[in-house]
Design an enzyme around this catalytic site. Structure first.
Site, PDB file in Angstrom:
ATOM      1  N   TYR A   1      40.086  41.632  44.944  1.00  0.00           N
ATOM      2  CA  TYR A   1      40.016  42.527  46.159  1.00  0.00           C
ATOM      3  C   TYR A   1      41.351  42.744  46.640  1.00  0.00           C
ATOM      4  O   TYR A   1      42.019  41.727  46.668  1.00  0.00           O
ATOM      5  CB  TYR A   1      39.050  42.199  46.987  1.00  0.00           C
ATOM      6  CG  TYR A   1      37.458  41.970  46.479  1.00  0.00           C
ATOM      7  CD1 TYR A   1      36.852  42.852  46.282  1.00  0.00           C
ATOM      8  CD2 TYR A   1      36.986  40.684  46.444  1.00  0.00           C
ATOM      9  CE1 TYR A   1      35.469  42.650  45.636  1.00  0.00           C
ATOM     10  CE2 TYR A   1      35.736  40.544  46.247  1.00  0.00           C
ATOM     11  CZ  TYR A   1      34.717  41.715  45.652  1.00  0.00           C
ATOM     12  OH  TYR A   1      33.649  41.523  45.220  1.00  0.00           O
TER      13      TYR A   1
ATOM     14  N   PHE B   1      34.743  38.937  42.061  1.00  0.00           N
ATOM     15  CA  PHE B   1      33.506  39.366  42.760  1.00  0.00           C
ATOM     16  C   PHE B   1      33.433  38.439  43.876  1.00  0.00           C
ATOM     17  O   PHE B   1      32.657  38.707  44.936  1.00  0.00           O
ATOM     18  CB  PHE B   1      32.135  39.341  42.029  1.00  0.00           C
ATOM     19  CG  PHE B   1      32.291  40.288  40.969  1.00  0.00           C
ATOM     20  CD1 PHE B   1      32.050  41.960  41.385  1.00  0.00           C
ATOM     21  CD2 PHE B   1      32.267  39.829  39.620  1.00  0.00           C
ATOM     22  CE1 PHE B   1      32.030  42.745  40.145  1.00  0.00           C
ATOM     23  CE2 PHE B   1      32.154  40.731  38.668  1.00  0.00           C
ATOM     24  CZ  PHE B   1      32.238  42.268  38.775  1.00  0.00           C
TER      25      PHE B   1
ATOM     26  N   HIS C   1      27.784  48.185  35.825  1.00  0.00           N
ATOM     27  CA  HIS C   1      28.448  47.434  36.928  1.00  0.00           C
ATOM     28  C   HIS C   1      28.022  47.233  38.122  1.00  0.00           C
ATOM     29  O   HIS C   1      27.092  48.297  38.395  1.00  0.00           O
ATOM     30  CB  HIS C   1      29.996  48.127  37.159  1.00  0.00           C
ATOM     31  CG  HIS C   1      31.202  47.160  37.779  1.00  0.00           C
ATOM     32  ND1 HIS C   1      31.196  47.121  39.164  1.00  0.00           N
ATOM     33  CD2 HIS C   1      32.127  46.583  37.354  1.00  0.00           C
ATOM     34  CE1 HIS C   1      31.996  46.546  39.623  1.00  0.00           C
ATOM     35  NE2 HIS C   1      32.503  45.920  38.602  1.00  0.00           N
TER      36      HIS C   1
END
Length: 221
Positions: A67, A78, A187
């Protein structure tokens, strides 16, 4: 080159650390961290490996890159740091767990608890510049993480690989499917999930069923 990394992985990857591409990669990463805000923080770059020793791996989940928002990335794909709002993909992961296993939403999006149970949460690229998704791609990280996947495939038996989306499926193309189990779906990002490619895959219950069949402890998702 001295890389601070968990000992079992260091033994497995020693040759990789001495290759020219890796030296070039580390030089690039050091320069980027000196000149720009980058994520995750330096001590967390190898968190996926440090949190899940080589011999402890039972499951591999492959992400793309960290991220790139302030305070989000913690080195696990994640996953976000404690106290950080859940990104859309992580929300959809938790929604599927809720539907599949009837678990309530967790209080934190920090997935270290999965890593500590044998889930390797591996991004293909381990660093990123603030606000610039994909900014550290094609600098050598992909070669390194391909080697990580290859070593697991070669030296382990019965690992469960969860490949979510086209990128992860391509990344997992060389997994020996005669030795390992590969579960694939779309996804969890809203773009894919809202088209019906994610929800209902039941990967979390399927994974636990496979672990039981192989005499291994299940994951508390």
């Amino acid at each position: 080159m001295d890389i601070t990394i968990e000992s079992s992985w260091k033994n497995i990857l020693t040759e990789e650390f001495e290759k020219p591409y890796f030296h070039q990669l580390i030089a690039f990463v050091k320069s980027e961290y000196q000149q720009h805000s980058c994520y995750p923080k330096g001590s967390k770059i190898f968190a996926a490996l440090n949190s899940c020793p080589f011999d402890f791996v039972k499951i591999v989940i492959i992400g793309q890159d960290p991220y790139h928002g302030v305070g989000q990335a913690n080195g696990l794909c994640f996953s976000v740091n404690d106290g950080v709002a859940f990104p859309p993909s992580l929300i959809n992961i938790f929604k599927e767990i809720q539907s599949d296993l009837h678990h309530p939403f967790p209080e934190t999006g920090n997935l270290e608890r999965w890593a500590q149970q044998g889930v390797l949460l591996l991004n293909a690229t381990l660093t990123v510049r603030k606000g610039e998704a994909g900014s550290h791609q094609n600098k050598g990280w992909e070669t390194f993480t391909d080697t990580v996947i290859q070593k697991i495939s070669e030296q382990h038996q019965g690992i469960i690989f969860l490949l979510w989306g086209g990128f992860a499926k391509k990344k997992g193309a060389k997994i020996d499917r005669d030795k390992h189990v590969v579960l694939e779906s779309g996804h969890p990002s809203p773009l894919s999930a809202n088209k019906g490619y994610w929800f209902g895959n039941q990967h979390f219950s399927k994974t636990n069923t496979l672990l039981i069949a192989n005499g291994k402890t299940t994951i508390d998702w």
